[in-house]
Scaffold this motif. Structure first.
Motif, PDB file in Angstrom:
ATOM      1  N   MET A   1       0.723  -1.070   0.173  1.00 15.61           N
ATOM      2  CA  MET A   1      -0.010   0.120   0.193  1.00 15.61           C
ATOM      3  C   MET A   1       0.833   1.013  -0.326  1.00 15.61           C
ATOM      4  SD  MET A   1      -3.189  -0.688   2.753  1.00 15.61           S
ATOM      5  CE  MET A   1      -2.142  -0.605   3.886  1.00 15.61           C
ATOM      6  N   LEU A   2       0.387   2.331  -0.703  1.00 11.97           N
ATOM      7  CA  LEU A   2       1.295   3.368  -0.919  1.00 11.97           C
ATOM      8  C   LEU A   2       0.335   4.652  -0.858  1.00 11.97           C
ATOM      9  CD1 LEU A   2       4.243   4.193  -1.550  1.00 11.97           C
ATOM     10  CD2 LEU A   2       3.613   4.455  -3.967  1.00 11.97           C
ATOM     11  N   PRO A   3       0.472   5.584   0.314  1.00  5.46           N
ATOM     12  CA  PRO A   3      -0.528   6.746   0.358  1.00  5.46           C
ATOM     13  C   PRO A   3      -0.113   7.591  -0.628  1.00  5.46           C
ATOM     14  CG  PRO A   3       1.438   6.852   1.621  1.00  5.46           C
ATOM     15  CD  PRO A   3       1.427   5.480   1.122  1.00  5.46           C
ATOM     16  N   ILE A   4      -1.249   8.182  -1.298  1.00  4.80           N
ATOM     17  CA  ILE A   4      -1.226   9.341  -2.276  1.00  4.80           C
ATOM     18  C   ILE A   4      -1.442  10.628  -1.709  1.00  4.80           C
ATOM     19  CG2 ILE A   4      -2.306  10.169  -4.393  1.00  4.80           C
ATOM     20  CD1 ILE A   4      -3.045   7.218  -5.206  1.00  4.80           C
ATOM     21  N   ARG A   5      -2.571  10.775  -0.954  1.00 10.39           N
ATOM     22  CA  ARG A   5      -2.939  12.036  -0.327  1.00 10.39           C
ATOM     23  C   ARG A   5      -3.790  11.757   0.895  1.00 10.39           C
ATOM     24  NH1 ARG A   5      -5.185  12.152  -5.354  1.00 10.39           N
ATOM     25  NH2 ARG A   5      -7.624  12.016  -5.304  1.00 10.39           N
ATOM     26  N   ASP A   6      -4.227  12.654   1.600  1.00 12.24           N
ATOM     27  CA  ASP A   6      -5.220  12.711   2.617  1.00 12.24           C
ATOM     28  C   ASP A   6      -6.274  13.815   2.452  1.00 12.24           C
ATOM     29  OD1 ASP A   6      -3.678  14.844   3.525  1.00 12.24           O
ATOM     30  OD2 ASP A   6      -3.627  14.063   5.529  1.00 12.24           O
ATOM     31  N   ASP A   7      -7.198  13.727   3.295  1.00 11.46           N
ATOM     32  CA  ASP A   7      -8.176  14.775   3.055  1.00 11.46           C
ATOM     33  C   ASP A   7      -8.109  15.925   4.327  1.00 11.46           C
ATOM     34  OD1 ASP A   7      -9.263  13.419   5.252  1.00 11.46           O
ATOM     35  OD2 ASP A   7     -11.090  13.121   4.159  1.00 11.46           O
ATOM     36  N   THR A   8      -7.181  16.117   4.925  1.00 12.68           N
ATOM     37  CA  THR A   8      -6.938  16.743   6.163  1.00 12.68           C
ATOM     38  C   THR A   8      -6.068  18.019   5.750  1.00 12.68           C
ATOM     39  OG1 THR A   8      -7.195  14.940   7.588  1.00 12.68           O
ATOM     40  CG2 THR A   8      -6.574  16.974   8.707  1.00 12.68           C
ATOM     41  N   PRO A   9      -6.954  19.166   5.575  1.00 11.36           N
ATOM     42  CA  PRO A   9      -6.210  20.308   5.032  1.00 11.36           C
ATOM     43  C   PRO A   9      -5.077  20.985   6.278  1.00 11.36           C
ATOM     44  CG  PRO A   9      -8.319  20.852   5.479  1.00 11.36           C
ATOM     45  CD  PRO A   9      -8.430  19.483   5.405  1.00 11.36           C
ATOM     46  N   SER A  10      -4.276  21.656   6.113  1.00 14.56           N
ATOM     47  CA  SER A  10      -3.500  22.234   7.280  1.00 14.56           C
ATOM     48  C   SER A  10      -3.475  23.631   6.939  1.00 14.56           C
ATOM     49  CB  SER A  10      -1.947  21.949   7.058  1.00 14.56           C
ATOM     50  OG  SER A  10      -1.495  22.320   5.740  1.00 14.56           O
ATOM     51  N   ARG A  11      -3.658  24.253   8.336  1.00 11.78           N
ATOM     52  CA  ARG A  11      -3.853  25.859   8.325  1.00 11.78           C
ATOM     53  C   ARG A  11      -3.029  26.552   7.958  1.00 11.78           C
ATOM     54  NH1 ARG A  11      -5.554  25.452  14.330  1.00 11.78           N
ATOM     55  NH2 ARG A  11      -3.850  24.199  14.380  1.00 11.78           N
ATOM     56  N   THR A  12      -1.451  26.083   7.959  1.00 10.57           N
ATOM     57  CA  THR A  12      -0.546  26.824   7.767  1.00 10.57           C
ATOM     58  C   THR A  12       0.256  26.032   6.612  1.00 10.57           C
ATOM     59  OG1 THR A  12       0.786  25.739   9.451  1.00 10.57           O
ATOM     60  CG2 THR A  12      -0.201  27.886  10.075  1.00 10.57           C
ATOM     61  N   PHE A  13       1.613  26.827   6.014  1.00 15.31           N
ATOM     62  CA  PHE A  13       2.358  26.149   5.333  1.00 15.31           C
ATOM     63  C   PHE A  13       3.313  25.311   6.133  1.00 15.31           C
ATOM     64  CE2 PHE A  13       6.260  26.082   2.739  1.00 15.31           C
ATOM     65  CZ  PHE A  13       5.954  25.303   1.672  1.00 15.31           C
ATOM     66  N   PRO A  14       3.435  24.096   5.646  1.00 19.48           N
ATOM     67  CA  PRO A  14       4.395  23.121   6.561  1.00 19.48           C
ATOM     68  C   PRO A  14       5.862  23.805   6.123  1.00 19.48           C
ATOM     69  CG  PRO A  14       3.481  22.020   4.516  1.00 19.48           C
ATOM     70  CD  PRO A  14       2.837  23.280   4.388  1.00 19.48           C
ATOM     71  N   LEU A  15       6.407  24.546   6.647  1.00 21.49           N
ATOM     72  CA  LEU A  15       7.815  24.904   6.274  1.00 21.49           C
ATOM     73  C   LEU A  15       8.542  23.974   6.553  1.00 21.49           C
ATOM     74  CD1 LEU A  15       9.647  27.272   5.155  1.00 21.49           C
ATOM     75  CD2 LEU A  15       9.482  28.310   7.795  1.00 21.49           C
ATOM     76  N   VAL A  16       8.597  23.170   7.986  1.00 16.89           N
ATOM     77  CA  VAL A  16       9.687  22.564   8.561  1.00 16.89           C
ATOM     78  C   VAL A  16       9.614  21.259   7.638  1.00 16.89           C
ATOM     79  CG1 VAL A  16      10.444  21.206  10.494  1.00 16.89           C
ATOM     80  CG2 VAL A  16       9.614  23.415  10.764  1.00 16.89           C
ATOM     81  N   THR A  17       8.300  20.936   7.310  1.00 19.66           N
ATOM     82  CA  THR A  17       8.306  19.493   6.641  1.00 19.66           C
ATOM     83  C   THR A  17       9.024  19.701   5.216  1.00 19.66           C
ATOM     84  OG1 THR A  17       6.208  18.802   7.759  1.00 19.66           O
ATOM     85  CG2 THR A  17       6.770  18.086   5.514  1.00 19.66           C
TER      86      THR A  17
END
Length: 227
Positions: A1-17
């Motif tokens: 199994m390989l994840p493609i995307r999730d449906d949980t938006p983030s409120r801020t830009f994931p700068l550290v990620t």
């Protein structure tokens, strides 16, 4: 199994990620520039983590980073193949943004690094005299996945499934990540994944669950106090 995307938006830009993905990518390009000979092997021995050195069972290889405990950090930015780094970065990008959003940029970075160290220590416990260099971000990313499992269990993960034919399904995060965790336990217990530090995955995942649980409890306590 390989994840493609999730449906949980983030409120801020994931700068550290984003910066973690960039750092891993730059280190990988440096590894590629070394070729596949003695220079690359030397880099693995210098920056990879070997449990047997930290426990004192073996001498450190020539040129190994000192103090040796630092290799628990440097090793998590090195990878062994294109599939290794691309798979890790995919998982980090999909699950990391929401954990960064939840913890905040600074705490998330500390959590990520601490998760990688916790994963390395778990791998050490599984083989304290091992001299195989442990490399890869998967232990730290497992911590991110463990936190996601606890904090966003009902989020939907679009998943690419390889079974007879290739298809995509939407799975609740607790099912997708739960299956992944059970697979790591199975492979670690029965030794079906040769050359993969599966106990680092298990340790990182459990560390992530623990930190997410502590974080959520503190959040509830703070809200109750303010009320």
């Amino acid at each position: 199994m390989l994840p493609i995307r999730d449906d949980t938006p983030s409120r801020t830009f994931p700068l550290v990620t984003f910066l973690l993905v960039l750092a891993n990518g730059l280190v990988w390009l440096w590894e590629v520039s070394l070729g596949s000979g003695a220079a690359l092997t030397s880099a693995y021995l210098r920056f990879g983590f070997m449990p047997g050195v930290l426990t004192g069972a073996h001498e450190a290889p020539p040129g190994a980073l000192q103090p040796y405990i630092l290799t628990t950090l440097t090793s998590m930015f090195m990878h062994g193949s294109w599939t290794h780094i691309l798979g890790n970065m995919l998982f980090l990008w999909i699950f990391g943004n929401n954990i960064e959003d939840h913890l905040g940029h600074g705490k998330y970075l500390l959590f990520y690094l601490a998760g990688g160290v916790a994963a390395a220590m778990t791998q050490l416990l599984s083989g304290p005299s091992s001299m195989l260099p442990t490399i890869g971000a998967s232990g730290a990313i497992a911590a991110v996945m463990g936190a996601y499992f606890f904090l966003f269990p009902r989020a939907k993960v679009q998943t690419l499934v390889f079974f007879i034919f290739i298809t995509t399904v939407r799975l609740p995060a607790w099912i997708f990540l739960g299956i992944w965790f059970v697979m790591q336990l199975f492979e670690g217990t029965f030794g079906t994944a040769q050359g993969v530090a599966v106990w680092a995955h298990v340790g990182g995942f459990l560390f992530g669950v623990l930190i997410a649980w502590i974080s959520s409890r503190r959040g509830r306590t703070r809200m109750e106090y303010e009320v």
